[in-house]
Scaffold this motif. Structure first.
Motif, PDB file in Angstrom:
ATOM      1  N   ASN A 272     -13.080  10.700 -12.644  1.00  0.00           N
ATOM      2  CA  ASN A 272     -11.669  10.988 -12.457  1.00  0.00           C
ATOM      3  C   ASN A 272     -11.152  10.266 -11.211  1.00  0.00           C
ATOM      4  N   PRO A 273     -10.256   9.293 -11.397  1.00  0.00           N
ATOM      5  CA  PRO A 273      -9.798   8.501 -10.238  1.00  0.00           C
ATOM      6  C   PRO A 273      -9.156   9.359  -9.151  1.00  0.00           C
ATOM      7  N   HIS A 274      -8.720  10.565  -9.482  1.00  0.00           N
ATOM      8  CA  HIS A 274      -8.090  11.418  -8.479  1.00  0.00           C
ATOM      9  C   HIS A 274      -9.117  12.034  -7.538  1.00  0.00           C
TER      10      HIS A 274
ATOM     11  N   LYS B  23      -3.169   3.554 -13.692  1.00  0.00           N
ATOM     12  CA  LYS B  23      -2.603   4.719 -13.005  1.00  0.00           C
ATOM     13  C   LYS B  23      -2.116   5.788 -13.979  1.00  0.00           C
ATOM     14  N   ASP B  24      -1.504   5.340 -15.069  1.00  0.00           N
ATOM     15  CA  ASP B  24      -0.921   6.296 -16.011  1.00  0.00           C
ATOM     16  C   ASP B  24      -1.903   6.763 -17.073  1.00  0.00           C
ATOM     17  N   LEU B  25      -3.180   6.653 -16.812  1.00  0.00           N
ATOM     18  CA  LEU B  25      -4.162   6.982 -17.845  1.00  0.00           C
ATOM     19  C   LEU B  25      -3.975   8.405 -18.363  1.00  0.00           C
ATOM     20  N   SER B  26      -3.731   9.364 -17.449  1.00  0.00           N
ATOM     21  CA  SER B  26      -3.662  10.763 -17.880  1.00  0.00           C
ATOM     22  C   SER B  26      -2.512  10.979 -18.861  1.00  0.00           C
ATOM     23  N   VAL B  27      -1.396  10.276 -18.638  1.00  0.00           N
ATOM     24  CA  VAL B  27      -0.255  10.419 -19.527  1.00  0.00           C
ATOM     25  C   VAL B  27      -0.612   9.888 -20.914  1.00  0.00           C
ATOM     26  N   VAL B  28      -1.217   8.694 -20.924  1.00  0.00           N
ATOM     27  CA  VAL B  28      -1.585   8.081 -22.194  1.00  0.00           C
ATOM     28  C   VAL B  28      -2.650   8.917 -22.895  1.00  0.00           C
ATOM     29  N   GLU B  29      -3.586   9.419 -22.109  1.00  0.00           N
ATOM     30  CA  GLU B  29      -4.649  10.235 -22.694  1.00  0.00           C
ATOM     31  C   GLU B  29      -4.058  11.477 -23.365  1.00  0.00           C
ATOM     32  N   ALA B  30      -3.100  12.098 -22.705  1.00  0.00           N
ATOM     33  CA  ALA B  30      -2.475  13.285 -23.282  1.00  0.00           C
ATOM     34  C   ALA B  30      -1.782  12.947 -24.592  1.00  0.00           C
ATOM     35  N   GLU B  31      -1.083  11.802 -24.615  1.00  0.00           N
ATOM     36  CA  GLU B  31      -0.399  11.371 -25.838  1.00  0.00           C
ATOM     37  C   GLU B  31      -1.398  11.138 -26.970  1.00  0.00           C
ATOM     38  N   VAL B  32      -2.492  10.431 -26.621  1.00  0.00           N
ATOM     39  CA  VAL B  32      -3.509  10.138 -27.633  1.00  0.00           C
ATOM     40  C   VAL B  32      -4.104  11.439 -28.148  1.00  0.00           C
ATOM     41  N   ASN B  33      -4.351  12.383 -27.252  1.00  0.00           N
ATOM     42  CA  ASN B  33      -4.971  13.631 -27.665  1.00  0.00           C
ATOM     43  C   ASN B  33      -4.086  14.457 -28.582  1.00  0.00           C
ATOM     44  N   LYS B  34      -2.765  14.355 -28.370  1.00  0.00           N
ATOM     45  CA  LYS B  34      -1.861  15.034 -29.291  1.00  0.00           C
ATOM     46  C   LYS B  34      -2.114  14.550 -30.707  1.00  0.00           C
ATOM     47  N   LEU B  35      -2.300  13.208 -30.829  1.00  0.00           N
ATOM     48  CA  LEU B  35      -2.508  12.617 -32.143  1.00  0.00           C
ATOM     49  C   LEU B  35      -3.891  12.956 -32.695  1.00  0.00           C
TER      50      LEU B  35
ATOM     51  N   VAL C 139       0.837  -1.202   0.000  1.00  0.00           N
ATOM     52  CA  VAL C 139       0.000   0.000   0.000  1.00  0.00           C
ATOM     53  C   VAL C 139       0.867   1.246   0.000  1.00  0.00           C
ATOM     54  N   PHE C 140       1.940   1.216   0.796  1.00  0.00           N
ATOM     55  CA  PHE C 140       2.727   2.438   0.955  1.00  0.00           C
ATOM     56  C   PHE C 140       3.814   2.612  -0.083  1.00  0.00           C
ATOM     57  N   GLN C 141       3.907   1.641  -0.985  1.00  0.00           N
ATOM     58  CA  GLN C 141       4.852   1.820  -2.074  1.00  0.00           C
ATOM     59  C   GLN C 141       4.435   3.038  -2.903  1.00  0.00           C
ATOM     60  N   PHE C 142       3.143   3.159  -3.120  1.00  0.00           N
ATOM     61  CA  PHE C 142       2.615   4.332  -3.822  1.00  0.00           C
ATOM     62  C   PHE C 142       1.446   4.890  -3.027  1.00  0.00           C
ATOM     63  N   PRO C 143       1.765   5.640  -1.970  1.00  0.00           N
ATOM     64  CA  PRO C 143       0.688   6.038  -1.052  1.00  0.00           C
ATOM     65  C   PRO C 143      -0.168   7.179  -1.601  1.00  0.00           C
ATOM     66  N   ASP C 144       0.214   7.757  -2.753  1.00  0.00           N
ATOM     67  CA  ASP C 144      -0.487   8.966  -3.187  1.00  0.00           C
ATOM     68  C   ASP C 144      -1.977   8.738  -3.397  1.00  0.00           C
ATOM     69  N   GLU C 145      -2.353   7.533  -3.868  1.00  0.00           N
ATOM     70  CA  GLU C 145      -3.776   7.300  -4.126  1.00  0.00           C
ATOM     71  C   GLU C 145      -4.587   7.335  -2.837  1.00  0.00           C
TER      72      GLU C 145
ATOM     73  N   GLN D 182      -0.210  -1.538 -17.265  1.00  0.00           N
ATOM     74  CA  GLN D 182       0.186  -2.895 -17.598  1.00  0.00           C
ATOM     75  C   GLN D 182      -0.422  -3.310 -18.928  1.00  0.00           C
ATOM     76  N   ARG D 183      -0.043  -4.484 -19.383  1.00  0.00           N
ATOM     77  CA  ARG D 183      -0.540  -4.962 -20.680  1.00  0.00           C
ATOM     78  C   ARG D 183      -2.068  -4.961 -20.680  1.00  0.00           C
ATOM     79  N   GLU D 184      -2.637  -4.356 -21.695  1.00  0.00           N
ATOM     80  CA  GLU D 184      -4.090  -4.190 -21.802  1.00  0.00           C
ATOM     81  C   GLU D 184      -4.669  -3.551 -20.541  1.00  0.00           C
ATOM     82  N   GLY D 185      -3.944  -2.557 -20.040  1.00  0.00           N
ATOM     83  CA  GLY D 185      -4.318  -1.898 -18.788  1.00  0.00           C
ATOM     84  C   GLY D 185      -5.634  -1.140 -18.869  1.00  0.00           C
ATOM     85  N   MET D 186      -6.071  -0.823 -20.086  1.00  0.00           N
ATOM     86  CA  MET D 186      -7.361  -0.145 -20.224  1.00  0.00           C
ATOM     87  C   MET D 186      -8.468  -1.144 -20.527  1.00  0.00           C
TER      88      MET D 186
END
Lengths: 297, 528
Positions: free
Chosen positions: A223-225, B74-86, A65-71, B415-419
């Protein structure tokens, strides 16, 4: 006579203590199990089940859990914000409504009270409610949508109205008015002061509601955040039950990893821990407030 | 009194008026907002339109709402930004990826489709009730839009797949082209089987012998992993082994693959009695817990941790995942697998309906949405980005062309097929982990006995027997579930009770209506 009395008293005390002790143990037991499970090695839980004392001690769950506690921290922030803002705002609106509804000089108080009460019997249902917030008010993915739906409830308004009615005698309004106070001054300087125990009760209701709320996040937040704490936790459990539900023939395989049993328990501790520690201290004030009200009648 | 009432009404009316004004304000506000952004963007983007390859009007900038089930990576926002550029360059659009999470997803899915909210692309599958929603008109028919907005996808997906997903002769979803098998097979501990010299499970009898052997030699182990979903994990699997057409077929109706025109009631039949007695016998022998209806574990966890020694049925992909997961902590253990096809003699690859994307009827940008979906399927950059994340950050391709995740499952934000990118997989661009070779081998075997899925194209319309259907569900839960868990002492008597209760609930009507609809479908499609 006196000795006999004491004997009965003793007996009563013994029984009372045992009963209370048993109930306390019953309440404490599940919680201890969770603590112990969160400290147990995951595979041991799967093979041997839960134990009160971990057979194989491991901090793996907490580490995960604390590896990435930001969530978790962010979810804490969201829930904290909605609880504080929602409780304060809710108290303000509910006391205002309660105050107005019990003022004799307000002609349509009964009609309005009925109007409010009516919604407890006949609601629009989930779908219109959802459409209202998403399509007309456009509140999808805002903090407002986490706060607004819980701000006022008919039950609390009626409770507050009746509370003010019993706590503040009618004559006070008159004398205050004669002294030159306007309605808002009466509300703020007299009614609120006199109904502190009521405020405590309703504040407790509101705060608990906001703290335990997951449904608004579930419906309106993409938005998950912006997930509330309880929803964050609830999701974890639902992902697991979804995977168990979907048979092999559905061919569903999830990309992300499912948290293990010990991680789940560690998360439960982290999420509930602080409020549990806080509760006994805050509760004292609530009890005090409530009994003051009771004595005053 | 009269004046009092009049005043009250007028006060009430003014309140309503105020509310409507407020509501009106907020909605008109947002409309004007989008309008102004539209007009202000328009002049700057007109020059890009000429370079656009699609034959659709992209002069106005739009935001597409993309909805997928499950949790966001977790990295959805990064991927979304990349996709939106395209997408901004290619389609003059931005895309917002939304995720329902698995909490109440069925309810949310229904709300998304019924509330008229702007949703432009949404995932469909048979288990999200695609057929029923399509029949009710929740999705836009795509026949006319496809040639204009997504000609490449239209050409790429084979015609027979387009035909297979048609509901009432209209296309409502874009099917996935990746062919996989989700048929079941026996899973067992190969190392234990060899250790105790037990027979290799190839059919139900040898599987039971294996379980017997485990019970005898490993008294602390649970021979079979079963959880509270006894219908899915025991009974339906026994029925699959009998060679049913695919399923799960509801209401106890059974249709055998080789005789699709002869549907009959499985409930109350000798077959059901046999199957329930098999389960009862396994329960009596202690192959699984008496407490099975309360077990909430996944099927796989007890196997990977060494608590249970077999699964009655799992699909090849999941078998492979389980095996890898187990080996990561217990390298000396090993799992074996026999597909049911060895018993039934055939295997059906997934039906095209199984994974797809549809445009809801409420979408205002159907053309742009399809054009974007085409990019996701046909454009390698888009496809890799949305399936595997960012190359070099989330994954890399090794020298043999295998997928390799960077970091571990905790630190990797995509991760693989993370979406949950099951639907826009493109076999030409797909990357597999090295461990996937085992699945591939099984698929190659199954390809030899491949037969088309005849069942999933059928869309049931239960409006005529909705009340009976609900009542039946209740009876099933109360009387059939305990039987399926093998915890009723008198199987035959229990079955009779269940049948009388089910008949009272309207079983006959439900079954005959269902079979009538099925027969009409069989006749229409010319299946025999």
């Amino acid at each position: 006579m006196k000795i006999k009395d004491e004997k009965y008293h003793r007996l009563f005390q013994c029984i009372a203590y045992t009963v209370v002790l048993l109930i306390t143990a019953a309440c404490l037991f599940p919680f201890l199990l969770i603590i112990s499970a969160s400290l147990t090695d995951n595979e041991t839980i799967l093979t041997q089940g839960y134990h009160l004392i971990p057979p194989a001690f491991s901090l793996e769950g907490y580490r995960m859990v604390f590896q990435f506690p930001d969530e978790v921290l962010r979810a804490y922030g969201v829930t904290g914000l909605t609880t504080v803002v929602g409780t304060l705002g809710g108290l303000f609106f509910i006391t205002m409504a309660g105050y107005v509804l019990q003022r004799k000089s307000f002609k349509y108080r009964n009609q309005f009270a009925f109007f409010i009460y009516f919604t407890t019997l006949f609601g629009g249902g989930l779908v219109p409610w959802y459409i209202m917030y998403t399509k007309y008010l456009n509140l999808m993915d805002t903090y407002a949508v986490l706060i607004i739906p819980g701000l006022m409830s008919p039950f609390l308004i009626i409770l507050m109205k009746n509370f003010i009615k019993s706590a503040v005698p009618e004559e006070i309004f008159e004398s205050a008015q004669i002294d030159g106070a306007n309605e808002f001054t009466i509300y703020a300087r007299i009614v609120l002061q006199l109904s502190l125990p009521g405020l405590a009760t309703i504040g407790l209701f509101l705060a608990l509601h906001y703290w335990n709320d997951w449904f608004s996040s579930s419906m309106f937040i993409n938005n998950p955040h912006m997930y509330q704490l309880q929803y964050y936790l609830y999701n974890v459990i639902n992902t697991i039950s979804f995977v168990t539900q979907m048979g092999a023939s559905s061919g569903v395989s999830l990309g992300q990893d499912i948290p293990t049993e010990s991680t789940k328990m560690a998360m439960a501790i982290i999420v509930t821990g602080p409020i549990l520690l806080l509760y006994p201290f805050v509760q004292r004030y609530f009890v005090k407030g409530l009994t003051i009200g009771a004595v005053k009648g | 009194m009269a004046t009092k009432r009049k005043r009250f009404i007028s006060a009430l009316l003014s309140v309503f008026l105020l509310i409507t004004i407020l509501a009106g304000c907020s909605s008109s506000n947002s409309e004007t907002k989008t309008d102004t952004t539209g007009t202000s963007e328009a002049p700057t983007t007109t020059d890009k339109d000429t370079t656009s390859t699609t034959g659709i009007d992209t002069s106005k900038k739009v935001e597409l709402q993309f909805y997928m089930l499950g949790s966001a990576p977790k990295d959805l926002s990064v991927v979304e930004a990349e996709v939106n550029k395209l997408t901004e360059k290619d389609l003059n659009a931005t895309v917002k990826f939304n995720f329902t999470t698995w909490t109440d997803w069925e309810q949310k899915y229904k709300l998304l489709l019924s509330s008229g909210q702007s949703v432009d692309l949404i995932y469909t599958a048979e288990w999200t009730q695609f057929q029923a929603y399509a029949k009710k008109g929740a999705f836009l028919p795509l026949d006319d839009i496809l040639p204009k907005a997504a000609p490449k996808v239209q050409a790429y997906v084979p015609q027979d797949m387009w035909d297979a997903v048609k509901i009432d002769n209209k296309i409502y979803t874009v099917p996935a082209t990746y062919q996989e098998y989700v048929t079941n097979g026996f899973v067992w501990r190969e190392d234990l089987r060899q250790k105790y010299n037990l027979p290799k499970p190839v059919d139900l009898a040898s599987f039971e012998e294996y379980l017997d052997g485990i019970k005898k030699n490993e008294p602390t182990m649970m021979p079979l992993s079963v959880n509270s979903d006894v219908r899915g994990n025991l009974l339906n699997l026994l029925r699959e082994l009998r060679g049913w057409i695919g399923g799960p077929i509801p209401y106890g109706v059974n249709i055998q693959y080789d005789k699709p025109g002869e549907a009959y009631s499985y409930w109350g039949s000798d077959e059901q009695l046999q199957d329930l007695e098999t389960i009862k016998r396994w329960q009596d022998k202690g192959f699984f817990s008496k407490n099975v209806l309360n077990v909430k574990d996944t099927l796989q966890d007890p196997v990977t941790s060494g608590k249970a020694a077999a699964i009655l049925g799992d699909n090849p992909t999941r078998y492979n995942d389980t095996n890898n997961k187990m080996k990561s902590t217990h390298p000396d253990w090993d799992l074996g697998y026999t597909p049911y096809a060895t018993v039934t003699g055939f295997a059906t690859p997934v039906h095209p309906i199984h994974n797809g994307f549809a445009v809801p009827a409420s979408s205002k940008n159907a053309e742009r949405a399809l054009a974007f979906y085409e990019k996701m399927v046909m454009d390698k950059t888009y496809n890799w980005l949305t399936e595997y994340g960012i190359e070099g950050k989330n994954f890399e391709v090794d020298s043999e062309g295998h997928y390799k995740m960077l970091g571990d499952s905790n630190s990797n934000g995509f991760q693989r097929e993370g979406m949950q990118g099951w639907a826009w997989r493109n076999p030409e661009f797909m990357l597999f982990d090295k461990s996937y070779d085992g699945v591939d081998a099984i698929f190659k075997e199954l390809d030899k006995v491949k037969k088309p899925d005849l069942y999933l194209g059928f869309a049931e319309d239960y409006t005529a027997y909705q009340a009976e259907r609900a009542a039946l569900e209740q009876v099933e839960k109360q009387y059939l579930f305990p039987l399926q868990a093998g915890i009723v002492a008198d199987v035959k008597g229990g079955m009779e009770t269940f049948m009388t209760k089910a008949k009272q609930a309207g079983l006959d009507k439900v079954q005959s209506e269902y079979i009538k609809q099925w027969n009409a479908y069989v006749a229409e499609k010319g299946i025999q």
